[in-house]
Design a protein around this motif. Structure first.
Motif, PDB file in Angstrom:
ATOM      1  N   ALA A 198       1.220 -14.930 -70.303  1.00 28.28           N
ATOM      2  CA  ALA A 198       2.146 -14.094 -69.537  1.00 28.28           C
ATOM      3  C   ALA A 198       1.346 -13.366 -68.468  1.00 28.28           C
ATOM      4  N   VAL A 199       2.047 -12.841 -67.477  1.00 25.27           N
ATOM      5  CA  VAL A 199       1.382 -12.155 -66.363  1.00 25.27           C
ATOM      6  C   VAL A 199       1.137 -10.681 -66.676  1.00 25.27           C
ATOM      7  N   CYS A 200       2.050 -10.058 -67.400  1.00 26.06           N
ATOM      8  CA  CYS A 200       2.060  -8.598 -67.526  1.00 26.06           C
ATOM      9  C   CYS A 200       0.814  -8.016 -68.170  1.00 26.06           C
ATOM     10  N   PHE A 201       0.144  -8.763 -69.056  1.00 23.65           N
ATOM     11  CA  PHE A 201      -1.022  -8.208 -69.745  1.00 23.65           C
ATOM     12  C   PHE A 201      -2.143  -7.848 -68.768  1.00 23.65           C
ATOM     13  N   HIS A 202      -2.225  -8.588 -67.670  1.00 20.56           N
ATOM     14  CA  HIS A 202      -3.215  -8.264 -66.643  1.00 20.56           C
ATOM     15  C   HIS A 202      -2.977  -6.853 -66.085  1.00 20.56           C
ATOM     16  N   CYS A 203      -1.713  -6.462 -65.955  1.00 21.18           N
ATOM     17  CA  CYS A 203      -1.387  -5.140 -65.401  1.00 21.18           C
ATOM     18  C   CYS A 203      -1.948  -4.032 -66.285  1.00 21.18           C
ATOM     19  N   LEU A 218       4.532  -2.537 -60.608  1.00 20.14           N
ATOM     20  CA  LEU A 218       3.677  -3.614 -60.132  1.00 20.14           C
ATOM     21  C   LEU A 218       4.422  -4.933 -60.255  1.00 20.14           C
ATOM     22  N   THR A 219       4.159  -5.875 -59.357  1.00 21.59           N
ATOM     23  CA  THR A 219       4.737  -7.201 -59.496  1.00 21.59           C
ATOM     24  C   THR A 219       3.704  -8.256 -59.155  1.00 21.59           C
ATOM     25  N   ALA A 220       3.746  -9.342 -59.903  1.00 19.79           N
ATOM     26  CA  ALA A 220       2.811 -10.446 -59.682  1.00 19.79           C
ATOM     27  C   ALA A 220       3.469 -11.741 -60.109  1.00 19.79           C
ATOM     28  N   MET A 221       3.081 -12.814 -59.437  1.00 28.57           N
ATOM     29  CA  MET A 221       3.497 -14.145 -59.832  1.00 28.57           C
ATOM     30  C   MET A 221       2.248 -14.913 -60.228  1.00 28.57           C
ATOM     31  N   GLY A 242       5.501 -21.329 -63.700  1.00 29.34           N
ATOM     32  CA  GLY A 242       5.381 -20.150 -62.866  1.00 29.34           C
ATOM     33  C   GLY A 242       6.222 -19.007 -63.405  1.00 29.34           C
ATOM     34  N   MET A 243       5.623 -17.811 -63.434  1.00 25.71           N
ATOM     35  CA  MET A 243       6.354 -16.630 -63.893  1.00 25.71           C
ATOM     36  C   MET A 243       6.135 -15.469 -62.921  1.00 25.71           C
ATOM     37  N   ARG A 244       7.217 -14.889 -62.463  1.00 28.13           N
ATOM     38  CA  ARG A 244       7.175 -13.652 -61.683  1.00 28.13           C
ATOM     39  C   ARG A 244       7.530 -12.512 -62.623  1.00 28.13           C
ATOM     40  N   GLU A 245       6.663 -11.510 -62.700  1.00 30.60           N
ATOM     41  CA  GLU A 245       6.944 -10.352 -63.545  1.00 30.60           C
ATOM     42  C   GLU A 245       6.926  -9.071 -62.719  1.00 30.60           C
ATOM     43  N   ALA A 349      10.799 -10.388 -66.513  1.00 29.64           N
ATOM     44  CA  ALA A 349      10.080 -11.644 -66.320  1.00 29.64           C
ATOM     45  C   ALA A 349      11.046 -12.745 -65.916  1.00 29.64           C
ATOM     46  N   PHE A 350      10.669 -13.493 -64.872  1.00 34.98           N
ATOM     47  CA  PHE A 350      11.490 -14.591 -64.370  1.00 34.98           C
ATOM     48  C   PHE A 350      10.732 -15.906 -64.525  1.00 34.98           C
ATOM     49  N   GLY A 351      11.319 -16.846 -65.249  1.00 34.15           N
ATOM     50  CA  GLY A 351      10.753 -18.190 -65.335  1.00 34.15           C
ATOM     51  C   GLY A 351      11.175 -18.973 -64.099  1.00 34.15           C
TER      52      GLY A 351
END
Length: 388
Positions: A198-203, A218-221, A242-245, A349-351
């Motif tokens: 997932a992307v969010c853990f980086h945040c 924050l937002t990241a893809m 691809g995931m946009r969070e 989160a968007f798949g």
């Protein structure tokens, strides 16, 4: 090959059966398929070979017995589109099927032409919505440290999802052996990284140890990776996607209000795009029975909602989730508010690949799409998530 049939009649409820099947797919290898026959209330497994039948059946029987002792709550639907009138049983019409075949490889690993363009349009749309809400842009790597995943509890709760990264040691003798080894992979060692699920853990890793004087968005893809059973991969279910969070951190009221705005706005977008489905309570895919109380808590406290899309071929799957995690992630990462206490957080989160697949399944070739849907994807309509 004869199939393995295990009756659950009078043993499991429908909710327990759903929970069982979500775990069973990751618990047995050497199978071609694993399905639930709701009419007969039985698990139906197709093995690859007769040699593995006994082991597969024993595993499935043990999991059925384990699931029997777990109290399982059903999902609660809060929004739903009217019932479809154009559904077919498990297959698309010729036009939609041809469009999907042109846009995707059979296993979904290759996207072509307008599928690629559609993924780009969708991500740009979600990014603009996030920026409109005041989110700062981020770009994170595809790998993530195992220490980060350990800190947030992911490894111990969702081991079925992870790809752990290997590496060749930077040692002259080992690298020399790689050149001539019959099995080079046997010389590799496990690194301290995994492919990000997932992307969010980086945040949270970025904000670790900080005291924030105001709420943060924050937002990241990024590309995310999940270890799926090989026989399930294809269509909307991929091992790389691809995931946009959008992550938002603040006090509990801020997080709940922010999540509510996103749920309302994305449901409006869903309707504008002419898609069909529902918004329901959900839970994370905890693997172990010991985590059953966490599942119940998530559903009872409405900590997670999922947007489920229903295609004309009767396939239903999640394309977005809306989560309120309380302080469960800010606390281990030591992210605090002005009072010095851990703040709350949430995410949307968007798949992206799933949104693209759902739209192609709905409308077929791009030339045949309604102009209003094309305009919405090109941003020629009002942003559905209001500033606030």
């Amino acid at each position: 090959m004869e199939k393995i049939r295990l009756s659950c009649m009078g043993i499991l409820t429908a909710n327990q059966a759903e929970s069982l099947m979500s775990k069973l797919a990751y618990s047995v290898e050497g199978i071609r398929s694993c399905e639930w026959n709701s009419e007969m209330m039985e698990v139906v497994i197709e093995p690859v070979s007769l040699e593995s039948c006994k082991e597969i059946a024993a595993t499935a029987e043990a999991m059925i017995a384990e699931e029997r002792g777990i109290r399982t709550l059903g999902s609660r639907t809060i929004k739903q589109t009217p019932a479809r009138s154009d559904m077919s049983e498990g297959c698309f019409d010729d036009g939609r099927e041809k469009a999907l075949q042109q846009a995707y490889a059979t296993d979904g690993s290759v996207k072509r032409d307008y599928a690629v363009k559609l993924i780009g349009l969708l991500d740009r749309l979600f990014e603009e919505m996030a920026v409109h809400r005041g989110a700062a842009l981020r770009r994170y790597p595809s790998m993530i440290g195992l220490d980060t995943l350990e800190k947030c509890g992911y490894i111990r709760s969702f081991p079925q999802n992870l790809f752990v990264v290997g590496e060749f040691p930077h040692r002259y003798d080992t690298l020399r052996q790689v050149k001539t080894a019959a099995d080079p992979a046997s010389l590799a060692r496990q690194s301290r990284h995994a492919l990000a699920p997932a992307v969010c853990f980086h945040c949270y890793a970025e904000l670790s140890g900080q005291v924030l004087d105001r709420p943060v968005r924050l937002t990241a893809m990024g590309n995310c990776f999940r270890h799926e059973a090989e026989w399930r991969v294809g269509n909307h279910r991929l091992t790389e996607f691809g995931m946009r969070e959008v992550v938002f951190i603040g006090d509990a009221d801020f997080v709940e209000e922010e999540r509510g705005r996103w749920m309302q706005g994305i449901w409006s977008l869903f309707i504008e795009l002419g898609l069909h489905g529902s918004l329901t309570t959900a839970n994370d895919p905890f693997y172990f029975s010991e985590d059953a109380l966490k599942i119940q808590h998530q559903k009872m406290a409405s900590m997670k909602y999922e947007l489920l899309v229903e295609t004309p071929a009767r396939s239903t799957f999640s394309i977005a989730s809306f989560n309120h995690m309380g302080d469960s992630l800010c606390k281990p990462f030591d992210v605090k508010g002005p009072t010095g206490l851990p703040w709350s957080s949430g995410c949307v989160a968007f798949g992206i690949d799933r949104w693209a697949y759902a739209l192609l399944a709905e409308y077929g070739a791009w030339d045949e799409w309604p102009s209003a849907v094309k305009d919405r994807l090109h941003g020629r309509a009002m942003m559905p998530v209001a500033q606030g």
